[in-house]
Design an enzyme around this catalytic site. Structure first.
Site, PDB file in Angstrom:
ATOM      1  N   ARG A 211       0.861  -1.181   0.000  1.00  0.00           N
ATOM      2  CA  ARG A 211       0.000   0.000   0.000  1.00  0.00           C
ATOM      3  C   ARG A 211       0.902   1.237   0.000  1.00  0.00           C
ATOM      4  O   ARG A 211       1.400   1.666   1.039  1.00  0.00           O
ATOM      5  CB  ARG A 211      -0.918   0.015   1.225  1.00  0.00           C
ATOM      6  CG  ARG A 211      -1.928   1.165   1.195  1.00  0.00           C
ATOM      7  CD  ARG A 211      -2.890   1.090   2.359  1.00  0.00           C
ATOM      8  NE  ARG A 211      -2.286   1.517   3.606  1.00  0.00           N
ATOM      9  CZ  ARG A 211      -2.914   1.524   4.786  1.00  0.00           C
ATOM     10  NH1 ARG A 211      -4.158   1.088   4.868  1.00  0.00           N
ATOM     11  NH2 ARG A 211      -2.312   1.930   5.881  1.00  0.00           N
ATOM     12  N   GLU A 212       1.107   1.784  -1.170  1.00  0.00           N
ATOM     13  CA  GLU A 212       1.979   2.950  -1.325  1.00  0.00           C
ATOM     14  C   GLU A 212       1.196   4.040  -2.054  1.00  0.00           C
ATOM     15  O   GLU A 212       1.254   4.182  -3.274  1.00  0.00           O
ATOM     16  CB  GLU A 212       3.249   2.560  -2.088  1.00  0.00           C
ATOM     17  CG  GLU A 212       4.097   1.526  -1.363  1.00  0.00           C
ATOM     18  CD  GLU A 212       4.587   2.007  -0.002  1.00  0.00           C
ATOM     19  OE1 GLU A 212       4.987   3.194   0.100  1.00  0.00           O
ATOM     20  OE2 GLU A 212       4.543   1.224   0.960  1.00  0.00           O
TER      21      GLU A 212
ATOM     22  N   SER B 180     -12.453  -3.486   2.225  1.00  0.00           N
ATOM     23  CA  SER B 180     -12.599  -2.905   3.557  1.00  0.00           C
ATOM     24  C   SER B 180     -14.080  -2.760   3.896  1.00  0.00           C
ATOM     25  O   SER B 180     -14.861  -2.285   3.063  1.00  0.00           O
ATOM     26  CB  SER B 180     -11.928  -1.529   3.618  1.00  0.00           C
ATOM     27  OG  SER B 180     -10.541  -1.621   3.371  1.00  0.00           O
TER      28      SER B 180
ATOM     29  N   THR C  79      -5.798   5.270  14.428  1.00  0.00           N
ATOM     30  CA  THR C  79      -4.507   4.970  13.825  1.00  0.00           C
ATOM     31  C   THR C  79      -3.967   6.198  13.109  1.00  0.00           C
ATOM     32  O   THR C  79      -4.731   6.995  12.565  1.00  0.00           O
ATOM     33  CB  THR C  79      -4.619   3.797  12.824  1.00  0.00           C
ATOM     34  OG1 THR C  79      -3.378   3.644  12.142  1.00  0.00           O
ATOM     35  CG2 THR C  79      -5.729   4.040  11.815  1.00  0.00           C
TER      36      THR C  79
ATOM     37  N   LYS D  64      -3.634   6.141   8.653  1.00  0.00           N
ATOM     38  CA  LYS D  64      -4.715   6.367   7.694  1.00  0.00           C
ATOM     39  C   LYS D  64      -5.662   7.425   8.249  1.00  0.00           C
ATOM     40  O   LYS D  64      -5.982   7.423   9.442  1.00  0.00           O
ATOM     41  CB  LYS D  64      -5.483   5.061   7.432  1.00  0.00           C
ATOM     42  CG  LYS D  64      -6.425   5.123   6.255  1.00  0.00           C
ATOM     43  CD  LYS D  64      -6.990   3.740   5.951  1.00  0.00           C
ATOM     44  CE  LYS D  64      -7.859   3.764   4.699  1.00  0.00           C
ATOM     45  NZ  LYS D  64      -8.403   2.428   4.379  1.00  0.00           N
TER      46      LYS D  64
ATOM     47  N   GLY E  46      -4.879   0.336  14.256  1.00  0.00           N
ATOM     48  CA  GLY E  46      -4.342   0.526  15.596  1.00  0.00           C
ATOM     49  C   GLY E  46      -3.991  -0.746  16.328  1.00  0.00           C
ATOM     50  O   GLY E  46      -3.864  -0.752  17.551  1.00  0.00           O
TER      51      GLY E  46
ATOM     52  N   MET F 292     -30.936 -21.091  53.040  1.00  0.00           N
ATOM     53  CA  MET F 292     -30.221 -22.192  53.671  1.00  0.00           C
ATOM     54  C   MET F 292     -31.225 -22.974  54.496  1.00  0.00           C
ATOM     55  O   MET F 292     -31.660 -22.513  55.555  1.00  0.00           O
ATOM     56  CB  MET F 292     -29.091 -21.664  54.566  1.00  0.00           C
ATOM     57  CG  MET F 292     -27.793 -21.392  53.848  1.00  0.00           C
ATOM     58  SD  MET F 292     -27.925 -20.154  52.529  1.00  0.00           S
ATOM     59  CE  MET F 292     -26.254 -20.224  51.885  1.00  0.00           C
TER      60      MET F 292
END
Length: 533
Positions: A45-46, A114, A140, A143, A192, A296
């Protein structure tokens, strides 16, 4: 190189970003070290690279991925995929549509998309993609996010519909995809995620019928000074967590636990204790803490009335195993069975004396217990296996895990009950005609072994949960997780200095977890150490 996309490992999905590469390294070097450390798939991813530069760097990285036998995925650029003959493409919601991409790439290439909400996940099913990237889970810096992070709860919601075979067409005109899901769509969480939170993301992001297949990471590897070490550490964490979450039984338990804790408080089941005098106060307090109502009583005359109370259940604790007590136990069982209520047996000290063995045998002959809970010595004696290691009412020594499961399975098989053997590691088994469910638990603090009645009050919780839910196996597992995780949190409060201060802190933490669960906060369950067997 030809890669069968049906068997691709998505566990450690590396996404590149050349802007994060340390000055002492290069993108190619970081990817090479990451692959050596265990990365299973690489996405190039560039965003800022020109086409020529993108292809040149892609050739170098493709050479590395081919040599390692893992796929290279190209972000967005169909032309680069074709130029490199890369194994696949990943696109966002605003990129080229999936049918057009599939038309150009053919059926053998990997297509990922996505997704950030349920509608996008359903569309991914319609488009028949190979995998989805779910996120962003957390904030994050790699992005620019258009939407707020979804957290692990958002991932779980998407997983609920992503591979839900029960979602069928609503009409012949095609309101949905018109077909049941032909195959499972893989999934990775992104956004993240790093070495410190990957385990919790995997353990918290699941539905009862599906789980993540991996995590996608960027900066924690691409930006690492030692990409090999960073990847290796992440891989070990992710693989262990995924192995656990691939068990449907575990997913069902973890999915049910928080709900069950909340539901017990809302339902307020009636828990009738026939227990030993040492633990009556502790057991009553513990029962109240989870929102249940304790009584009880060994007064036979009121057993029938108690058994008629909605959501009632009976705990038989053999701590005081007199002949008169046996008669009362049997009367209580009959009263509750008459109303189709749950009865839980805690065979305290079962192997300590011949008298206790005789009492236990007569109770087992009457049968019908929803759950039998005890320590190793007690369950060994109940199963009729020789060699129970006991001293008085305490279990001493321990068999191997394999032997302990063998003993528990024997008792579960012969009685039809859910059987829980407690100890440093807890063993839970239920055997029926369809299948056998077996789990190993490793939560709990050592102080539980240093207080009186720790097992007895666990019996109270198991009985309360069993009263509310049909599946006694899941109910018992949920009660066990609540109890053992609360014991760990109690010590972490800093207010515990020994067994004496541990007990009130334990009660406080069980109450706190109950409150969290009622507020739909399930983060505490990520601490669960439960394993398939």
């Amino acid at each position: 190189m030809s890669i069968d996309k049906k068997v691709v490992d998505y566990s450690v999905y590396l996404v590149t970003d050349s802007s994060l590469v340390p000055e002492s390294s290069s993108l190619v070097r970081q990817v090479e070290e990451a692959i050596r450390g265990g990365a299973t798939i690489v996405q190039l991813r560039e965003k800022e690279a020109e086409t020529r530069d993108f292809i040149e760097i892609g050739k170098k990285i493709h050479e590395l991925t081919r040599k390692a036998g893992i796929p290279l995925i190209i972000n967005d650029r169909l032309d680069v995929v074709l130029a490199l003959d890369a194994e696949g493409i990943h696109v966002g919601q605003d990129d080229m549509d999936i049918p057009t991409i599939r038309k150009h790439l053919g059926p053998e290439k990997i297509i990922g998309v996505s997704v950030s909400n349920i509608e996008e996940a359903r569309q991914a099913r319609v488009d028949d993609v190979d995998y989805v990237g779910i996120g962003a889970v957390f904030g994050t810096q790699t992005k620019n996010l258009k939407k707020s992070p979804m957290g692990t709860g958002g991932v779980s919601e998407i997983l609920m519909v992503l591979n839900d075979d029960e979602e069928e067409e609503q009409s012949a005109s095609g309101e949905t995809n018109g077909n049941k899901l032909a195959r499972r769509i893989q999934s990775v969480a992104i956004g993240g995620i790093n070495q410190s939170n990957a385990e919790s993301v995997i353990k918290e992001s699941f539905s009862a019928h599906d789980h993540l297949d991996g995590v996608a990471v960027v900066s924690c590897i691409i930006g690492a000074e030692d990409a090999f070490k960073a990847t290796k550490q992440l891989k070990e964490t992710v693989v262990e967590a995924l192995d656990i979450m691939k068990s449907r039984t575990i997913r069902e338990l973890l999915a049910a636990t928080t709900y069950m804790v909340a539901a017990v408080a809302e339902t307020s089941p009636f828990v009738h204790h026939m227990t030993n005098t040492v633990v009556t106060n502790f057991s009553a307090n513990m029962t109240i803490t989870v929102g249940a109502s304790p009584a009880m009583s060994e007064c036979v005359e009121e057993f029938d009335d108690f058994a008629k109370i909605p959501n009632s259940s009976l705990l038989i604790n053999m701590g005081t195993a007199t002949f008169e007590g046996l008669a009362r136990f049997q009367a209580g069982m009959k009263a509750y069975y008459k109303q189709n209520r749950r009865v839980v047996l805690d065979p305290v000290g079962a192997g300590a004396s011949q008298h206790r063995k005789n009492v236990l045998q007569q109770l087992l002959e009457l049968g019908g217990f929803a759950v039998i809970k005890g320590n190793e010595g007690e369950i060994t004696a109940a199963a009729g296996v020789e060699g129970a290691k006991v001293r008085g009412v305490d279990s001493v020594g321990s068999e191997s895990i394999e032997k302990r499961f063998e003993i528990v399975e024997k008792l579960a098989s012969t009685t039809g009950s859910v059987v829980l053997m407690t100890g440093e590691e807890d063993v839970l088994v239920h055997h029926d005609k369809k299948n056998t469910r077996k789990l190993l638990f490793r939560n709990g603090h050592e102080y539980l072994s240093k207080i009186t009645g720790s097992g007895c009050v666990l019996g109270s919780l198991v009985t309360a949960f069993s009263a509310c839910f049909e599946d006694a196996f899941l109910a018992t597992g949920a009660a066990l997780l609540l109890y053992t995780i609360a014991s760990e949190r109690a010590v972490e409060t800093g207010r515990v200095h020994g067994p004496g201060s541990f007990v009130p802190a334990l009660i406080d933490q069980i109450y706190q977890i109950s409150q969290e669960s009622q507020n739909r906060d399930s983060s505490w369950i990520s601490r669960a150490k439960v394993y398939p067997y």
